[in-house]
Each structure stands twice: as C-alpha cells, then as structure tokens.
Design a protein around this motif. Structure first.
Motif, PDB file in Angstrom:
ATOM      1  N   ARG A  37      -5.804  10.271  -2.867  1.00 56.20           N
ATOM      2  CA  ARG A  37      -4.837   9.206  -2.611  1.00 56.20           C
ATOM      3  C   ARG A  37      -5.543   7.907  -2.251  1.00 56.20           C
ATOM      4  NH1 ARG A  37      -2.277  11.681   1.855  1.00 56.20           N
ATOM      5  NH2 ARG A  37      -2.158   9.548   2.607  1.00 56.20           N
ATOM      6  N   GLY A  57      -3.225  -0.767 -14.046  1.00 56.01           N
ATOM      7  CA  GLY A  57      -3.049  -1.989 -13.264  1.00 56.01           C
ATOM      8  C   GLY A  57      -1.650  -2.554 -13.406  1.00 56.01           C
ATOM      9  N   CYS A 103      -7.297  -2.255 -10.371  1.00 59.83           N
ATOM     10  CA  CYS A 103      -6.784  -2.293 -11.748  1.00 59.83           C
ATOM     11  C   CYS A 103      -5.770  -3.420 -11.909  1.00 59.83           C
ATOM     12  CB  CYS A 103      -6.114  -0.980 -12.123  1.00 59.83           C
ATOM     13  SG  CYS A 103      -7.254   0.334 -12.514  1.00 59.83           S
ATOM     14  N   ALA A 104      -4.972  -3.665 -10.878  1.00 58.30           N
ATOM     15  CA  ALA A 104      -3.998  -4.754 -10.945  1.00 58.30           C
ATOM     16  C   ALA A 104      -4.736  -6.069 -11.184  1.00 58.30           C
ATOM     17  CB  ALA A 104      -3.178  -4.806  -9.666  1.00 58.30           C
ATOM     18  N   SER A 163      -8.183  -2.140   0.494  1.00 59.04           N
ATOM     19  CA  SER A 163      -8.048  -2.334  -0.951  1.00 59.04           C
ATOM     20  C   SER A 163      -7.046  -3.436  -1.280  1.00 59.04           C
ATOM     21  CB  SER A 163      -7.617  -1.023  -1.616  1.00 59.04           C
ATOM     22  OG  SER A 163      -6.385  -0.584  -1.071  1.00 59.04           O
ATOM     23  N   ALA A 164      -5.990  -3.561  -0.457  1.00 56.66           N
ATOM     24  CA  ALA A 164      -4.990  -4.605  -0.731  1.00 56.66           C
ATOM     25  C   ALA A 164      -5.621  -5.982  -0.578  1.00 56.66           C
ATOM     26  CB  ALA A 164      -3.797  -4.460   0.212  1.00 56.66           C
ATOM     27  N   LEU A 185      -6.844   6.340  -5.242  1.00 58.97           N
ATOM     28  CA  LEU A 185      -5.762   5.718  -6.016  1.00 58.97           C
ATOM     29  C   LEU A 185      -5.398   4.342  -5.441  1.00 58.97           C
ATOM     30  CD1 LEU A 185      -3.676   6.049  -8.335  1.00 58.97           C
ATOM     31  CD2 LEU A 185      -2.068   6.822  -6.619  1.00 58.97           C
ATOM     32  N   LEU A 186      -5.415   4.213  -4.104  1.00 63.96           N
ATOM     33  CA  LEU A 186      -5.123   2.912  -3.502  1.00 63.96           C
ATOM     34  C   LEU A 186      -6.125   1.874  -4.005  1.00 63.96           C
ATOM     35  CD1 LEU A 186      -4.255   3.747   0.220  1.00 63.96           C
ATOM     36  CD2 LEU A 186      -2.724   3.011  -1.604  1.00 63.96           C
ATOM     37  N   MET A 242       0.787  -0.121 -11.595  1.00 64.16           N
ATOM     38  CA  MET A 242       0.585  -0.060 -10.148  1.00 64.16           C
ATOM     39  C   MET A 242       1.013  -1.349  -9.454  1.00 64.16           C
ATOM     40  SD  MET A 242      -0.468   2.911  -9.308  1.00 64.16           S
ATOM     41  CE  MET A 242      -0.687   4.305 -10.388  1.00 64.16           C
ATOM     42  N   LEU A 294      -8.064   2.187  -6.755  1.00 63.86           N
ATOM     43  CA  LEU A 294      -7.910   2.052  -8.202  1.00 63.86           C
ATOM     44  C   LEU A 294      -6.717   1.149  -8.524  1.00 63.86           C
ATOM     45  CD1 LEU A 294      -9.074   3.350 -10.941  1.00 63.86           C
ATOM     46  CD2 LEU A 294      -6.920   4.571 -10.948  1.00 63.86           C
ATOM     47  N   GLY A 295      -5.575   1.390  -7.854  1.00 63.98           N
ATOM     48  CA  GLY A 295      -4.372   0.603  -8.121  1.00 63.98           C
ATOM     49  C   GLY A 295      -4.594  -0.878  -7.870  1.00 63.98           C
ATOM     50  N   SER A 296      -5.164  -1.203  -6.715  1.00 71.88           N
ATOM     51  CA  SER A 296      -5.361  -2.607  -6.364  1.00 71.88           C
ATOM     52  C   SER A 296      -6.347  -3.283  -7.313  1.00 71.88           C
ATOM     53  CB  SER A 296      -5.880  -2.737  -4.931  1.00 71.88           C
ATOM     54  OG  SER A 296      -4.982  -2.136  -4.039  1.00 71.88           O
ATOM     55  N   TYR A 333      -7.787  -6.295 -12.498  1.00 73.05           N
ATOM     56  CA  TYR A 333      -8.410  -6.194 -13.820  1.00 73.05           C
ATOM     57  C   TYR A 333      -7.407  -6.524 -14.925  1.00 73.05           C
ATOM     58  CZ  TYR A 333     -10.641  -4.159 -17.900  1.00 73.05           C
ATOM     59  OH  TYR A 333     -11.162  -3.971 -19.156  1.00 73.05           O
ATOM     60  N   LEU A 348     -14.322   0.399 -11.590  1.00 74.29           N
ATOM     61  CA  LEU A 348     -13.091   1.025 -12.079  1.00 74.29           C
ATOM     62  C   LEU A 348     -13.384   2.342 -12.792  1.00 74.29           C
ATOM     63  CD1 LEU A 348     -11.070  -2.018 -13.474  1.00 74.29           C
ATOM     64  CD2 LEU A 348     -10.627  -0.693 -11.420  1.00 74.29           C
ATOM     65  N   LEU A 391      -0.946   9.738  -8.950  1.00 72.61           N
ATOM     66  CA  LEU A 391      -2.255   9.924  -9.575  1.00 72.61           C
ATOM     67  C   LEU A 391      -2.137  10.414 -11.006  1.00 72.61           C
ATOM     68  CD1 LEU A 391      -4.029  10.019  -6.822  1.00 72.61           C
ATOM     69  CD2 LEU A 391      -5.173  11.861  -7.997  1.00 72.61           C
ATOM     70  N   LEU A 412       1.855   2.555  -3.307  1.00 74.25           N
ATOM     71  CA  LEU A 412       0.838   3.221  -4.137  1.00 74.25           C
ATOM     72  C   LEU A 412       0.388   4.548  -3.557  1.00 74.25           C
ATOM     73  CD1 LEU A 412      -1.586   0.263  -4.928  1.00 74.25           C
ATOM     74  CD2 LEU A 412       0.264   1.153  -6.315  1.00 74.25           C
ATOM     75  N   LEU A 471       0.826  -1.208   0.000  1.00 76.54           N
ATOM     76  CA  LEU A 471       0.000   0.000   0.000  1.00 76.54           C
ATOM     77  C   LEU A 471       0.859   1.256   0.000  1.00 76.54           C
ATOM     78  CD1 LEU A 471      -2.645  -1.316   2.502  1.00 76.54           C
ATOM     79  CD2 LEU A 471      -3.133  -0.583   0.162  1.00 76.54           C
ATOM     80  N   ALA A 483      -7.498   1.721 -17.326  1.00 79.78           N
ATOM     81  CA  ALA A 483      -7.452   0.872 -16.131  1.00 79.78           C
ATOM     82  C   ALA A 483      -6.462  -0.274 -16.313  1.00 79.78           C
ATOM     83  CB  ALA A 483      -8.848   0.330 -15.821  1.00 79.78           C
TER      84      ALA A 483
END
Lengths: 426, 165
Positions: free
Chosen positions: B50, A275, B60-61, B132-133, B53-54, A278, B56-58, B63, B17, A56, A50, A47, A271
């Motif tokens: 932020r 992904g 999207c990974a 999210s993780a 984003l956490l 990220m 979204l990042g998790s 996805y 997403l 962003l 990120l 975490l 996305a």
C-alpha cells in the motif's frame, strides 16, 4: 457552499483544467470557503483516496496485459478467433469482437485493448476490402463491451469506492459481456450479408491445432485469474501480481518475443495510465469529502429516494445521467463521485448492488464508444486513420444495439446475477 | 526502441517509477508465494504494498503530466480565437500552479505532523508513505510550469496506446 464547489468544478472543466486537478480545485474552494485551516485536509484525503490494497490491482492488471501484448499475444488471439468464427459471413468482423473480448480477459484497459486488437486485425480487414468505416465501427463497439469483462479497471474502481466485493463484480460481468458481445456479433453478421463480405478460407486441421495450442497460453491467464479468485487461492489484488509474473514468463521465456529492452516502455506505459487514474481517484476523494462535509450526498440520496417511484424509473434516470456524462467526458470521475451515493439508494429501492454496478459499468462502456469523446472510438479512429465523423453513421446501429442490450440487462437482473449466485456471492 | 535501459539512466523519475512497479509486483507476488510454498503469512507485505502504491500513484500522476496523458475537456477552449485562447491558457496554468503550490505546502505540514505516527506492521514513520503527496505535487508543479515555459510539445505523449481507462 455546494453551489460554489459545483461552479468552480464546472468552470475549471470548461477552461480545460485536467479533470483530476479540477476536482481538487473545487475541493479547495469548498474548504477555503469554510476556513483556511481546513486546507490540511487536502493532502490527508488525497492520500486516503489512494491508500487501498485492492487499488493495487489496477496498475498490475494493466502491466500484465501490456507484457503479453508486447509478447505477441494479440496476434495469437486473433488467429485463434479466426478458427472459431472465420467461416461465418463477416468472419473477420466477428473475429475482432471475439478477440477483443478474450483480450479484455487479460488486460483491464478497454482502450489498450482496442489498440492491441485493432492494430493486428485492421490491416487484415483492409486487405479483405472491408469498408474502413465499417471495420472501425466494429472494433470500437467491441472495445465498449470490455468494461464488463474481468479484470476491467472500472469494475475494480466501482468495487473500491462503493465497497462491493470485486470478486462478485468480476463474476457478474461475464454473462452480460457475453450477451452484449453476441448482440453486436449478430448485427455484424446481418451487415456482412448485406455488404456481401467475404468468408475466411478453410484451414487444414493440423494448422488449426497449432494455432489453438499457441493461443492457449495467453488464455490460460484468464483461467488462472478467475480460477484463483473463485477457488479462494488468492484475492483479486494478488491475482494481478500472479498475472504479471505469468505474463512475463510466457512472453519472455516461452514466446521469446519480449525483450528486456522492451520493459521500460511497457512499465512506463503502465505508469502513464496509472497516473491518470490515480490522480482522479485521489482528487475525487478530496472533492467527495467536501461534499460529504456539507451533507450533500445525503440530501441528494434522500431527494432521489423520495422522488423515484420505483427502482426501474431510478435506473433509467441513472442511465440517462451516465450516458449524457459519458458523451462529454471520461467516465472515471462520475463513477468515483456518484457510485458511493447511488449504490445505497439503489439498495434502498430494492436493487442488488452488484446488478446496479454492472449496469453502470455497461453504460460507461457504451459511453467509451459514443461520439464525440469516447476513448475507444478515438483510439479506433486513430489506428484506422479515419475520422469520428466518417465512422459515426456506421456506428449508430451498433450503439442502438448496445443500448437495447443495456435495457435487457436492466430488465432482467438474473442475467447479471446468475454467475455470482452460482459462486455463492449473492 | 524509443526508451531503453540506457535511456532510463538519464531519467530519474522514470527509473524510480519502473522500480516501484517491479517492487509492487515482487511484494504482492511474494505474499502469495510465502503463503502457499513456505506456509507463512507475511505480516508486513500488504502494508508495504500500500505504501508503494501511495508513492507510485503520486509520482505517476506527475509523470502523466510529463507525457500529457491527463484528460481535459477541450471543446469549449477550441472555439476561442488563438489570441484569447493563449491568454486563457496562461491564466489556467497560473491557477493550477497556485492550487499545486498550496497543496504542496499543506502536504509538507501534513508530513511533519504525522512523523511520530508509526505504521503498525512495518514500523516505519508515517511520514515515509505520506510525504509522497508533497513530492508528487511538487513534481506536478514542475512539469506544468516547464511545459508552459517551453511552449508546446517538448515531450509528446509517448504511450498513447495505453492512455485512457
């Protein structure tokens, strides 16, 4: 323990575990070796990797670029480039390079760039009977320069992981990109004379004005992004959000080529890319923590500092490492893991951290073009319907020119630092 | 058009997403808007962005596993004959599944541990961004196992033009 971590990572990569997970796997092995209780560090560092406002900017700049390219921007930029360089021998080839560079000023992703410009320009080149391998080599090479043009993703990532001002990196990338761009344009010109490639027909002035007017709106985005950042109006991250809104307004309300039903596609494309980036960032943060825990970066840095006689030898060594890595894998993991270690070493050897970062970004761009796994080359071949093997002989001169350009940028830091100094960053 | 608004209704992850991305643009853009147009600096916008984003990042990974966009080295594996290659691919899937399961388990405990911590600007529990993780790793596990189970290519890469960096 360092050995175990490295071993797990290499084996995982070789048996085709995705890079993002291979990093986490190696990190987990390292933590398990110390104590199973440490495993809770994994989600924490994941975490932490990120959790950064500047990051962003990555999804948002990519989104802005794909909004405008759905909105028919690539065609307008290519049309406009045609006016400026179309009357020179090899005109279309030069157009491809110029438009790829302008397009990178809007989209942060070199591969998306190559795809957008290539799919517009390649059919035109085929019509003019450009040898397809030659055409493919040109626009793959053009894509490689785009890692230097702001708002390139790689520059944002380097800024975040190495703690360097993203504004300074954006400023520093411009002139080196122009230098490399002119170098590959010159080579294209020479090739065009040799192959007797056609010059584009003249266009009446009234048409020219219309085309320029049409292309001005997408290019205004570059002015808004850079002007906003350097005018102190907003941060690079805020600039990315402004870029998305601008991109949407232009392609939806002004050009009216973007439909609302296109939006899910555009968003999901963003996305997917987000992904990939990220996961590597987050897992690399776990991996780096384990290395730091063992003081490996510290030892590595001490070893390099004591071995390298001066910055130039160090830099050439770094170039070789990144070129070799870039030939076999995606450049993202090496950047994320090595930059926090290498930037302090570069500084201790008397280099400017911004100059160093730009050299690595330029190197990585060349890696994206070089066989066997360069992503720009891959995308270019995919669009042209040709193979990497067939294009490689045509590509080699371009790679050599890019490498020569890289050497020039390395030897003359002033090229990189001129614009940042002008803007008061260095 | 391959995916349209109607398609999204049957695809919850994709819908989330899209909404996260739009929310991120909205929050960050309003930060600029408020500063210049209304002369107010928002205190919570950066933190909220932020946290988005956490998530979204998790997600999207996960996805990107669904769309098979993640980058892996295949040159070594491709040299193997088909039989051993299949065996190896099963072993790799099993290893990845173990990794993600351990990760998800740890992420679950981590989420519980931070539930009393409060974010300074937005005032929400840190469990909200940090879970999210957990969710992301479970989804990754799901997509990897589903693809291994169904064999190949039930959902080919839809967005090849924008993958890579």
């Amino acid at each position: 323990m360092g050995l175990i971590v490295a071993l797990v990572f290499v084996i995982a990569l070789l048996v085709s575990v995705p890079v993002g997970l291979a990093l986490a796997m190696a990190g987990m092995a390292g933590l398990l070796y110390s104590s199973p209780e440490f495993l809770i560090v994994m989600p924490q560092k994941f975490l932490a990797g990120l959790d950064s406002f500047p990051l962003l900017a990555i999804p948002l700049f990519v989104l802005a670029g794909s909004l405008l390219s759905k909105g028919g921007m690539a065609r307008r930029i290519v049309d406009m480039a045609l006016i400026f360089v179309g009357r020179i021998p090899g005109g279309l080839g030069l157009v491809v390079i110029l438009s790829a560079m302008l397009f990178s000023g809007i989209s942060g992703s070199p591969s998306a760039n190559t795809a957008a410009v290539g799919s517009v320009a390649l059919p035109a080149m085929k019509r003019k009977r450009y040898p397809v391998e030659f055409a493919t080599a040109i626009f793959a090479a053009a894509g490689g320069v785009s890692t230097l043009v702001p708002p390139a993703i790689d520059l944002i990532i380097i800024g975040v992981v190495a703690g360097i001002s993203i504004g300074a990196l954006f400023a520093a990338g411009v002139l080196p990109a122009v230098v490399l761009g002119i170098a590959i344009m010159a080579l294209t010109y020479v090739n065009a004379l040799r192959l007797e490639l056609p010059i584009e027909p003249k266009m009446p002035w009234r048409d020219k004005l219309k085309v320029i007017g049409d292309g001005l709106l997408p290019l205004m985005m570059i002015v808004i992004i850079l002007g906003g950042i350097y005018g102190g109006v907003f941060t690079p991250t805020e600039a990315s959000a402004v870029a998305v809104v601008y991109g949407f307004v232009v392609s939806f309300f002004v050009y009216r080529e973007l439909k609302l039903s296109d939006l899910p596609d555009v968003l999901l494309g963003t996305a997917s890319l987000t992904g990939v980036v990220m996961l590597v960032l987050a897992s690399a943060s776990v991996f780096s923590f384990v290395l730091t825990f063992e003081r490996i970066p510290h030892q590595l840095a001490a070893w390099i500092t004591s071995t390298a006689p001066n910055w130039l030898v160090f830099m050439l060594f770094v170039h070789v490492v990144f070129i070799v890595l870039g030939m076999v894998m995606d450049a993202l993991p090496p950047i994320i893991i090595l930059m926090p270690i290498l930037v302090p070493v570069a500084v201790s050897l008397g280099m400017d951290p911004v100059h160093f970062s730009i050299l690595v970004a330029a190197n990585v761009g060349i890696g994206m073009v070089s066989p066997p796994v360069g992503i720009c080359l891959f995308v270019a071949c995919g669009i042209a319907g040709t193979s990497i093997e067939a294009v490689t002989p045509r590509l080699v001169p371009y790679l050599l020119v890019l490498l020569a350009g890289l050497l020039v940028l390395t030897l003359f830091p002033d090229i990189t630092l001129f614009v940042p100094r002008l803007l008061g960053y260095a | 058009m391959r995916s349209s608004v109607t398609d999204l209704r049957s695809k919850p992850l994709e819908l989330v997403l899209c909404m996260l991305l739009i929310a991120m643009v909205g929050v960050t853009f309003s930060q600029v808007l408020f500063r210049y147009v209304f002369q107010i600096s928002l205190a919570w916008s950066e933190e909220l962005a932020r946290f988005l984003l956490l998530w979204l990042g998790s997600l999207c990974a996960a996805y990107a596993f669904k769309t098979r966009s993640h980058f892996a080295l295949t040159f070594a594996v491709q040299r193997l004959p088909p039989g051993p290659r299949k065996q190896l691919s099963r072993l790799v899937t099993a290893l990845i599944a173990v990794l993600l399961a351990v990760f998800a388990w740890q992420a679950f405990w981590f989420t519980l541990e931070v539930r009393t911590m409060v974010a300074p600007a937005t005032g929400v529990s840190m469990s909200i961004p940090y879970s999210s993780a957990f969710v992301g790793s479970l989804l990754m596990l799901y997509y990897i196992l589903r693809q291994a189970w169904r064999g190949d290519d039930d959902e080919p890469a839809e967005h090849t033009s924008t993958t890579g960096s």
